[in-house]
Design a protein around this motif. Structure first.
Motif, PDB file in Angstrom:
ATOM      1  N   LEU A   1      -9.973 -30.205   2.926  1.00 49.87           N
ATOM      2  CA  LEU A   1      -9.387 -31.190   2.679  1.00 49.87           C
ATOM      3  C   LEU A   1      -7.950 -30.951   1.273  1.00 49.87           C
ATOM      4  O   LEU A   1      -8.596 -29.845   0.145  1.00 49.87           O
ATOM      5  CB  LEU A   1     -10.153 -32.671   2.111  1.00 49.87           C
ATOM      6  CG  LEU A   1     -10.788 -32.651   3.056  1.00 49.87           C
ATOM      7  CD1 LEU A   1     -11.587 -33.158   2.821  1.00 49.87           C
ATOM      8  CD2 LEU A   1      -9.796 -33.264   4.328  1.00 49.87           C
TER       9      LEU A   1
ATOM     10  N   GLU B   1      -9.953 -35.887  -8.141  1.00 45.17           N
ATOM     11  CA  GLU B   1     -11.284 -37.363  -8.385  1.00 45.17           C
ATOM     12  C   GLU B   1     -11.520 -37.922  -7.214  1.00 45.17           C
ATOM     13  O   GLU B   1     -12.098 -38.903  -7.371  1.00 45.17           O
ATOM     14  CB  GLU B   1     -10.731 -37.251  -9.982  1.00 45.17           C
ATOM     15  CG  GLU B   1     -11.411 -35.431 -10.719  1.00 45.17           C
ATOM     16  CD  GLU B   1     -12.778 -35.301 -10.402  1.00 45.17           C
ATOM     17  OE1 GLU B   1     -13.343 -37.108 -10.793  1.00 45.17           O
ATOM     18  OE2 GLU B   1     -13.441 -33.909 -10.537  1.00 45.17           O
ATOM     19  N   LYS B   2     -10.246 -39.105  -7.375  1.00 43.66           N
ATOM     20  CA  LYS B   2      -9.833 -40.231  -6.430  1.00 43.66           C
ATOM     21  C   LYS B   2     -10.717 -39.406  -5.225  1.00 43.66           C
ATOM     22  O   LYS B   2     -10.518 -39.101  -4.971  1.00 43.66           O
ATOM     23  CB  LYS B   2      -8.808 -40.645  -6.724  1.00 43.66           C
ATOM     24  CG  LYS B   2      -8.294 -40.999  -7.744  1.00 43.66           C
ATOM     25  CD  LYS B   2      -6.804 -41.511  -8.133  1.00 43.66           C
ATOM     26  CE  LYS B   2      -6.737 -42.197  -9.406  1.00 43.66           C
ATOM     27  NZ  LYS B   2      -4.670 -42.449  -9.066  1.00 43.66           N
ATOM     28  N   PRO B   3     -10.919 -40.525  -4.344  1.00 42.06           N
ATOM     29  CA  PRO B   3     -11.248 -41.038  -3.488  1.00 42.06           C
ATOM     30  C   PRO B   3      -9.738 -40.560  -2.251  1.00 42.06           C
ATOM     31  O   PRO B   3     -10.492 -40.063  -1.196  1.00 42.06           O
ATOM     32  CB  PRO B   3     -11.376 -42.048  -2.775  1.00 42.06           C
ATOM     33  CG  PRO B   3     -11.443 -43.014  -3.521  1.00 42.06           C
ATOM     34  CD  PRO B   3     -11.156 -42.592  -4.776  1.00 42.06           C
ATOM     35  N   ASP B   4      -8.670 -40.894  -2.457  1.00 41.14           N
ATOM     36  CA  ASP B   4      -7.159 -40.207  -1.891  1.00 41.14           C
ATOM     37  C   ASP B   4      -7.764 -37.926  -1.238  1.00 41.14           C
ATOM     38  O   ASP B   4      -7.743 -37.576  -1.908  1.00 41.14           O
ATOM     39  CB  ASP B   4      -6.099 -40.109  -2.237  1.00 41.14           C
ATOM     40  CG  ASP B   4      -5.825 -41.688  -3.081  1.00 41.14           C
ATOM     41  OD1 ASP B   4      -6.757 -42.312  -2.123  1.00 41.14           O
ATOM     42  OD2 ASP B   4      -5.190 -41.483  -3.503  1.00 41.14           O
ATOM     43  N   ALA B   5      -7.600 -38.192  -0.058  1.00 48.53           N
ATOM     44  CA  ALA B   5      -8.468 -37.133   0.117  1.00 48.53           C
ATOM     45  C   ALA B   5      -6.941 -36.811   1.574  1.00 48.53           C
ATOM     46  O   ALA B   5      -6.907 -37.158   2.702  1.00 48.53           O
ATOM     47  CB  ALA B   5      -9.790 -37.042   0.951  1.00 48.53           C
ATOM     48  N   GLU B   6      -6.570 -35.395   1.371  1.00 47.40           N
ATOM     49  CA  GLU B   6      -5.055 -34.844   2.821  1.00 47.40           C
ATOM     50  C   GLU B   6      -5.778 -34.002   3.545  1.00 47.40           C
ATOM     51  O   GLU B   6      -6.597 -33.075   3.256  1.00 47.40           O
ATOM     52  CB  GLU B   6      -4.627 -34.539   1.461  1.00 47.40           C
ATOM     53  CG  GLU B   6      -2.747 -34.234   2.922  1.00 47.40           C
ATOM     54  CD  GLU B   6      -1.632 -33.877   1.887  1.00 47.40           C
ATOM     55  OE1 GLU B   6      -0.424 -34.714   2.201  1.00 47.40           O
ATOM     56  OE2 GLU B   6      -1.971 -32.962   1.294  1.00 47.40           O
TER      57      GLU B   6
ATOM     58  N   LYS C   1      -8.054 -33.019  -2.436  1.00 48.59           N
ATOM     59  CA  LYS C   1      -8.586 -33.660  -2.445  1.00 48.59           C
ATOM     60  C   LYS C   1      -9.106 -33.564  -3.981  1.00 48.59           C
ATOM     61  O   LYS C   1      -9.307 -32.669  -4.659  1.00 48.59           O
ATOM     62  CB  LYS C   1     -10.520 -34.697  -2.033  1.00 48.59           C
ATOM     63  CG  LYS C   1     -10.902 -35.528  -2.844  1.00 48.59           C
ATOM     64  CD  LYS C   1     -12.113 -35.694  -1.580  1.00 48.59           C
ATOM     65  CE  LYS C   1     -12.648 -37.328  -2.298  1.00 48.59           C
ATOM     66  NZ  LYS C   1     -12.677 -37.245  -4.177  1.00 48.59           N
TER      67      LYS C   1
ATOM     68  N   PHE D   1      -9.082 -41.229   3.878  1.00 50.58           N
ATOM     69  CA  PHE D   1      -8.053 -39.139   4.279  1.00 50.58           C
ATOM     70  C   PHE D   1      -6.526 -39.961   4.494  1.00 50.58           C
ATOM     71  O   PHE D   1      -6.440 -40.802   5.050  1.00 50.58           O
ATOM     72  CB  PHE D   1      -8.449 -39.094   5.320  1.00 50.58           C
ATOM     73  CG  PHE D   1     -10.312 -38.855   5.809  1.00 50.58           C
ATOM     74  CD1 PHE D   1     -10.386 -37.774   4.919  1.00 50.58           C
ATOM     75  CD2 PHE D   1     -11.451 -39.669   6.186  1.00 50.58           C
ATOM     76  CE1 PHE D   1     -11.632 -37.206   4.776  1.00 50.58           C
ATOM     77  CE2 PHE D   1     -12.874 -39.758   6.172  1.00 50.58           C
ATOM     78  CZ  PHE D   1     -12.411 -37.821   5.847  1.00 50.58           C
TER      79      PHE D   1
ATOM     80  N   ASP E   1     -15.850 -42.835  -0.464  1.00 49.23           N
ATOM     81  CA  ASP E   1     -15.671 -41.311  -1.162  1.00 49.23           C
ATOM     82  C   ASP E   1     -14.586 -40.301  -0.669  1.00 49.23           C
ATOM     83  O   ASP E   1     -14.085 -39.689  -1.070  1.00 49.23           O
ATOM     84  CB  ASP E   1     -17.021 -40.148  -1.930  1.00 49.23           C
ATOM     85  CG  ASP E   1     -17.762 -41.174  -2.316  1.00 49.23           C
ATOM     86  OD1 ASP E   1     -17.924 -42.292  -2.866  1.00 49.23           O
ATOM     87  OD2 ASP E   1     -19.296 -40.101  -2.184  1.00 49.23           O
ATOM     88  N   PHE E   2     -14.401 -40.757  -0.020  1.00 46.48           N
ATOM     89  CA  PHE E   2     -12.718 -40.471   1.060  1.00 46.48           C
ATOM     90  C   PHE E   2     -12.622 -41.611   1.453  1.00 46.48           C
ATOM     91  O   PHE E   2     -11.802 -42.273   2.188  1.00 46.48           O
ATOM     92  CB  PHE E   2     -13.519 -39.316   2.303  1.00 46.48           C
ATOM     93  CG  PHE E   2     -14.284 -38.057   1.335  1.00 46.48           C
ATOM     94  CD1 PHE E   2     -13.204 -37.030   1.187  1.00 46.48           C
ATOM     95  CD2 PHE E   2     -15.701 -38.188   1.319  1.00 46.48           C
ATOM     96  CE1 PHE E   2     -14.877 -35.611   1.043  1.00 46.48           C
ATOM     97  CE2 PHE E   2     -15.835 -37.323   0.792  1.00 46.48           C
ATOM     98  CZ  PHE E   2     -15.449 -35.762   0.358  1.00 46.48           C
TER      99      PHE E   2
END
Length: 129
Positions: free
Chosen positions: A73, A77-82, A75, A22, A19-20
């Motif tokens: 984070l 809906e997509k898994p991409d999480a800054e 974030k 990073f 789900d993440f």
């Protein structure tokens, strides 16, 4: 457009899931923890485990979660999480899990591998990481 702030408690296995994904913004400082800080985190985790008598059989019944600290984070809906805050802890936990994976029997090592390695998917257009 204003994005709402969402704070929530989350189990570690969820943070280390598909789900993440990073990423660390270039404005963040590089990883800088020494063995002293990493050792303090590990000691704190081990103390928590010992204090609560955590075993493989009772881990789901622990009355209180381990507080890792805030992880901030950005974030959608997509898994991409800054990662805006918590980079040092997330990186150190990934290193600790990787080291632990090398010492455990295969069935446990495979489960840890699922936490720290994202498998690619052509359907979801995700590359191996």
């Amino acid at each position: 457009m204003h994005t709402p702030l969402n704070a929530q408690e989350m189990p570690l296995h969820k943070v280390f899931s598909d789900d993440f994904l990073f990423t660390i913004p270039s404005v963040q400082r590089p990883y800088s923890w020494t063995t002293e800080q990493a050792g303090e985190l590990l000691d704190d985790l081990l103390e928590f485990i010992e204090h609560h008598g955590i075993t493989e059989k009772n881990i789901e019944q622990i009355p209180e979660p381990y507080f890792l600290g805030s992880i901030v984070l950005v974030k959608g809906e997509k898994p991409d999480a800054e990662v805006l805050d918590g980079q040092q802890r997330l990186t150190t936990l990934t290193i600790l899990l990787s080291a632990l994976r090398s010492y455990l029997p295969e069935e446990y090592a495979n489960e840890i591998d699922e936490l720290i390695v994202q498998r690619g998917s052509r359907i979801r257009k995700i590359e191996d990481t």
